[in-house]
Scaffold this motif. Structure first.
Motif: not given
Length: 167
Positions: A33, A84, A90, A144
């Motif tokens: 991420r 992100l 996410s 995420a």
């Protein structure tokens, strides 16, 4: 060691491996991420900072309403990249990010899209949108991870109740 003891030892070892992999998975998701969120941000920022040039390019590949679509693509990448990075929304932001990369393949990288069924399929996989698309799909399906604002906010809004308090 008895057969039951061996099975028990294997189970304990497996459970430990799963627990360790859970922590590694969260760290891996964080790294993915952070790196690719930043790359999406930079890509989108580049489009937005050079909006006329981006719109001209979009017009050259026959994208309708090129200025509006340049603004949409740039904003999606720029602000989606920030989300992100933070691990906020996410899974949700991964949908328009993936869609933007699919559109990139259908327009700017059309030849490599055709190549996947032709004599040079590796051309499809080496294009810039591929890694961005894979990351978006990966985050969309995996989330995420625990090292994210999604997890922090989710744990505050929907605290997990232990089994004893549910009785």
């Amino acid at each position: 060691m008895s057969e039951g003891g061996a099975v028990s030892a294997v189970k304990k070892g497996y459970d430990l491996l799963v627990k360790v992999e859970g922590y590694v998975q969260d760290l891996f998701l964080l790294i993915i991420r952070l790196y690719w969120g930043y790359q999406f941000f930079l890509s989108g920022k580049g489009k937005l900072m050079n909006l006329d040039r981006t719109a001209d390019f979009f017009a050259s590949i026959n994208i309708p309403a090129p200025k509006i679509n340049a603004l949409i693509a740039g904003s999606t990448e720029c602000f989606g990249g920030i989300l992100l990075l933070l691990g906020l929304g996410s899974r949700l932001i991964s949908i328009p990010l993936a869609f933007t990369m699919i559109v990139a393949y259908l327009t700017a990288h059309r030849d490599s899209l055709k190549a996947i069924l032709g004599d040079n399929p590796s051309d499809f996989f080496t294009q810039a949108p591929m890694t961005f698309l894979l990351v978006a799909l990966f985050v969309m399906t995996s989330g995420a991870g625990r090292l994210s604002l999604d997890e922090l906010i989710g744990s505050k809004l929907f605290p997990k109740q232990d089994a004893d308090s549910q009785k």
